[in-house]
Design an enzyme around this catalytic site. Sequence first.
Site, PDB file in Angstrom:
ATOM      1  N   ASN A  42       4.360   0.703  11.146  1.00 31.85           N
ATOM      2  CA  ASN A  42       5.217  -0.359  11.675  1.00 31.85           C
ATOM      3  C   ASN A  42       6.631   0.142  11.947  1.00 31.85           C
ATOM      4  OD1 ASN A  42       3.148  -2.138  11.666  1.00 31.85           O
ATOM      5  ND2 ASN A  42       3.754  -3.214   9.797  1.00 31.85           N
TER       6      ASN A  42
ATOM      7  N   GLU B 176      -2.780   2.094   4.978  1.00 33.01           N
ATOM      8  CA  GLU B 176      -1.664   2.825   4.389  1.00 33.01           C
ATOM      9  C   GLU B 176      -1.646   2.533   2.889  1.00 33.01           C
ATOM     10  OE1 GLU B 176       1.654   2.832   8.025  1.00 33.01           O
ATOM     11  OE2 GLU B 176       1.795   1.309   6.473  1.00 33.01           O
TER      12      GLU B 176
ATOM     13  N   HIS C  38      -2.016  -1.346   2.544  1.00 31.69           N
ATOM     14  CA  HIS C  38      -1.686  -2.055   3.776  1.00 31.69           C
ATOM     15  C   HIS C  38      -2.792  -1.922   4.812  1.00 31.69           C
ATOM     16  CE1 HIS C  38       1.157  -2.445   7.485  1.00 31.69           C
ATOM     17  NE2 HIS C  38       0.581  -3.592   7.195  1.00 31.69           N
TER      18      HIS C  38
ATOM     19  N   SER D  79       3.327  -6.150   4.650  1.00 25.87           N
ATOM     20  CA  SER D  79       3.546  -5.270   5.793  1.00 25.87           C
ATOM     21  C   SER D  79       4.998  -4.835   5.887  1.00 25.87           C
ATOM     22  CB  SER D  79       3.109  -5.961   7.091  1.00 25.87           C
ATOM     23  OG  SER D  79       3.601  -7.267   7.139  1.00 25.87           O
TER      24      SER D  79
HETATM   25  P1  NAI Z   1      -1.607 -16.149   6.053  1.00 25.34           P
HETATM   26  O1  NAI Z   1      -0.490 -17.095   6.126  1.00 25.34           O
HETATM   27  O2  NAI Z   1      -2.683 -16.203   7.066  1.00 25.34           O
HETATM   28  O3  NAI Z   1      -2.313 -16.260   4.637  1.00 25.34           O
HETATM   29  C1  NAI Z   1      -1.637 -16.345   3.423  1.00 25.34           C
HETATM   30  C2  NAI Z   1      -2.498 -17.161   2.462  1.00 25.34           C
HETATM   31  O4  NAI Z   1      -1.984 -17.021   1.157  1.00 25.34           O
HETATM   32  C3  NAI Z   1      -2.530 -18.649   2.762  1.00 25.34           C
HETATM   33  O5  NAI Z   1      -3.868 -19.062   2.865  1.00 25.34           O
HETATM   34  C4  NAI Z   1      -1.857 -19.282   1.551  1.00 25.34           C
HETATM   35  O6  NAI Z   1      -2.403 -20.530   1.215  1.00 25.34           O
HETATM   36  C5  NAI Z   1      -2.151 -18.262   0.499  1.00 25.34           C
HETATM   37  N1  NAI Z   1      -1.272 -18.292  -0.663  1.00 25.34           N
HETATM   38  C6  NAI Z   1       0.056 -18.564  -0.713  1.00 25.34           C
HETATM   39  N2  NAI Z   1       0.484 -18.480  -1.980  1.00 25.34           N
HETATM   40  C7  NAI Z   1      -0.585 -18.150  -2.741  1.00 25.34           C
HETATM   41  C8  NAI Z   1      -0.786 -17.941  -4.120  1.00 25.34           C
HETATM   42  N3  NAI Z   1       0.191 -18.050  -4.981  1.00 25.34           N
HETATM   43  N4  NAI Z   1      -2.017 -17.592  -4.549  1.00 25.34           N
HETATM   44  C9  NAI Z   1      -3.018 -17.470  -3.666  1.00 25.34           C
HETATM   45  N5  NAI Z   1      -2.897 -17.713  -2.363  1.00 25.34           N
HETATM   46  C10 NAI Z   1      -1.696 -18.026  -1.896  1.00 25.34           C
HETATM   47  O7  NAI Z   1      -0.946 -14.696   5.998  1.00 25.34           O
HETATM   48  P2  NAI Z   1      -1.526 -13.301   6.458  1.00 25.34           P
HETATM   49  O8  NAI Z   1      -1.200 -13.066   7.868  1.00 25.34           O
HETATM   50  O9  NAI Z   1      -2.924 -13.182   6.015  1.00 25.34           O
HETATM   51  O10 NAI Z   1      -0.619 -12.298   5.622  1.00 25.34           O
HETATM   52  C11 NAI Z   1      -0.813 -12.107   4.246  1.00 25.34           C
HETATM   53  C12 NAI Z   1      -0.085 -10.818   3.824  1.00 25.34           C
HETATM   54  O11 NAI Z   1      -0.598  -9.733   4.590  1.00 25.34           O
HETATM   55  C13 NAI Z   1       1.410 -10.826   4.089  1.00 25.34           C
HETATM   56  O12 NAI Z   1       2.026 -10.093   3.067  1.00 25.34           O
HETATM   57  C14 NAI Z   1       1.544 -10.096   5.407  1.00 25.34           C
HETATM   58  O13 NAI Z   1       2.787  -9.475   5.568  1.00 25.34           O
HETATM   59  C15 NAI Z   1       0.463  -9.070   5.261  1.00 25.34           C
HETATM   60  N6  NAI Z   1      -0.061  -8.538   6.506  1.00 25.34           N
HETATM   61  C16 NAI Z   1      -0.294  -9.323   7.590  1.00 25.34           C
HETATM   62  C17 NAI Z   1      -0.775  -8.796   8.762  1.00 25.34           C
HETATM   63  C18 NAI Z   1      -1.059  -9.669   9.940  1.00 25.34           C
HETATM   64  O14 NAI Z   1      -1.231  -9.134  11.044  1.00 25.34           O
HETATM   65  N7  NAI Z   1      -1.145 -10.967   9.787  1.00 25.34           N
HETATM   66  C19 NAI Z   1      -1.062  -7.352   8.892  1.00 25.34           C
HETATM   67  C20 NAI Z   1      -0.868  -6.620   7.680  1.00 25.34           C
HETATM   68  C21 NAI Z   1      -0.358  -7.193   6.543  1.00 25.34           C
END
Ligand code: NAI
Length: 716
Positions: free
Chosen positions: A506, A468, A456, A435
Amino acid sequence: MAENGAGNGRAALSLEVNGEGVARLLFDRPDSKVNLLTSAVMAQLDALLGDIEQSVRTGAVRALVVASGKPASFIAGADVNEIASVPTEEAGYEASREGQRVFRRLEILPCPTVAAIDGLCLGGGTELVLACDYRIATDRPETRIGLPEIRLGIIPGFGGTTRLPRLVGLTEALPLILTGQPVASGKARRIGLVDEVVHPSILATRARAAALAGAPARRRKRSVLARVLDDSLPGRRLVLNRARARVLRETRGHYPAPLIALDTLRDSLRLPLDLAFDVEAHAVGKLIVTDVARNLIRVFHLMEGAKKAGPANVAAPAVSRVAVLGAGVMGGGIAHLLADHDVPVRLKDIEAGAIAKGLQHARHLFDRAVRRGRTSRREANRRMDAIAPALDYSGFGSVDVVIEAIVERMDVKKSVLRDVEERVRADCVLASNTSSLSITEMQSALERPARFCGMHFFNPVHRMPLVELIRGRDTGDEALAAVFALARRLGKTPVIVNDGPGFLVNRILSPYLNEAGHLLQEGASVESVDRALLDFGMPMGPFRLLDEIGLDVSRHAGAVLFEELGERMRPAPALAALEGTGLLGRKGGRGFYVYEQDKQKSVHREIYARLAPIVPAVRTAFPAEHIRTRTILAMVNEAARVLEDGIAASPGDVDLAMITGTGFPPFRGGLLRYADDVGVAAIFTRLTDLARALGARFEPAILIRDLAAAGRGFYD
Ligand code: NAI
């Protein structure tokens, strides 16, 4: 006339009579996937109805079947361009009367009439079938029947508002007219909108048989309550009053069409058909020239345009398998979305516990769909099985797209993407759901940067329509075409943007949220700020939105934007100070509001004390207009910079993204359309004043200064 209903010498309508005297009126618009009821088609229908009248009189025709020649697509409605070009209230009234006249002619044909509905049947298409004696629909999922006019700011004006409640009862008619949401054939049969539901293979035979049998209307059993509510004056008044209260609650009075629909129903239901049609036509005339209708039609065009806005001249590579990295909030949501659209998906995480949670999230969404009757248990299980969990890279050799949704850290993302690149086919497309991190920077770690881009999604993935698609410096068109087609297949609205801090949504949202923080610091209350923006038409106020995003996540995003874009993005002290409070927003149960079982309860009273001394203990009354000017103009100003920097290609892209990504009120036509309505010169003056009073963050963007000087708007 926009179109003469014929192309290549073929007409959009044809009539055949079989040996048994059953006439078949076939809609089949040449060179088009869908049938539209343009005024030319309506004129042709009128003429053919004249022929049919004649043939019935001579005995050559005994019955009529109305059908579509398009596979699994009936009639998509009127031509929106024609609706948009109606110049005056009188012309709107006349156009409605003319449509009513033609459909009335169909209704009173002296022979049985049967509509054979296969595929989408919307707007004028539905009004057409309502004028038939008997309706048969197919049971395929594409067959949905509805009256979406309300979404264009008008009401059904070819007799639909009049006939539907007379056929199915007021209570069942209201949701169709007020929400514009189409219903599947099963539901259509339950409420009496269609008489029969059949398999597509026997539709033609059944329609012919029903026509020959005299198209006997099916008697639908209605409960005593439904009869009392729908058939008595006090009952109807109660139903209409309740509906009005609900409309006002949900729209805050910004949308005239649902309110006028309710007035029309109140006035017309007790009138004979012809007078009722007149009331309906007057309502259409009144609505069709409103600013709201014009803006909603513009938004419709933006949405339609987005479907075709993929990279030109590149065929999208087929995508049949996808892998998702990271089974967290976003990865779990994306995996569910893919499976829900029949795309087999591998869901990989490094922790078994995370995968279990991701699967649980998907399961929960499928269960809910079953509970709400949107899908069967069997179908839900089948889709759930399309998600294959993994702790390693097995199966990655056969995927066409990988979507990365792991932790938001550049070093981790780079090293993981490099790993993935070694394990996938050379033509596989990699996409990051980041993001806030630079797509171009991630590309520097890759062997095949042309096949990498940003994709995104917004949270919650199943609900937010926007995706996006981010073009990094080295992203190739083919990779973009692939994710564009995938986003469309997933039912999302893709908007292509260039790489840059915060991308589009954003980045524009950040100064808006920040400004709410400044207002808080000056003594405005949480509820007064949120209420001012709810009244403007935003789906939630900025503080509620901060809670929704997560106070940690939004703080992180704000910090990144500050670092990249400088002083004007400096986090408001009141928001920065949240860091020490441990408050997370909705996910932690407390933020600017208190949440219980995920539901917002009340403003979190302690918030002011927790933010002391930055935030004063005493709340001051700020005029809502002042709050709106500061927060909305902060967005307009940043949107202008997004255009200046070439992040978005057009004002239309900005507006589409803000509507689908933040719920910016569609009735205003979009953020920059709103700016044009206010006047860019006036905005320039306001921003200059605000910069003087509050600081350089309001310094007008160069584009705004130039447009103001030239007396132009964003869209001119
Ligand atoms: P989260 O913390 O809920 O999930 C991330 C997951 O990735 C965790 O389950 C972790 O164990 C796993 N992980 C870490 N390293 C890994 C690897 N090497 N291989 C596979 N899995 C791995 O995070 P979230 O919120 O889902 O965010 C994920 C991405 O999405 C980030 O880049 C964030 O910026 C983006 N994003 C988040 C939004 C939100 O509202 N939470 C909205 C839009 C984008």
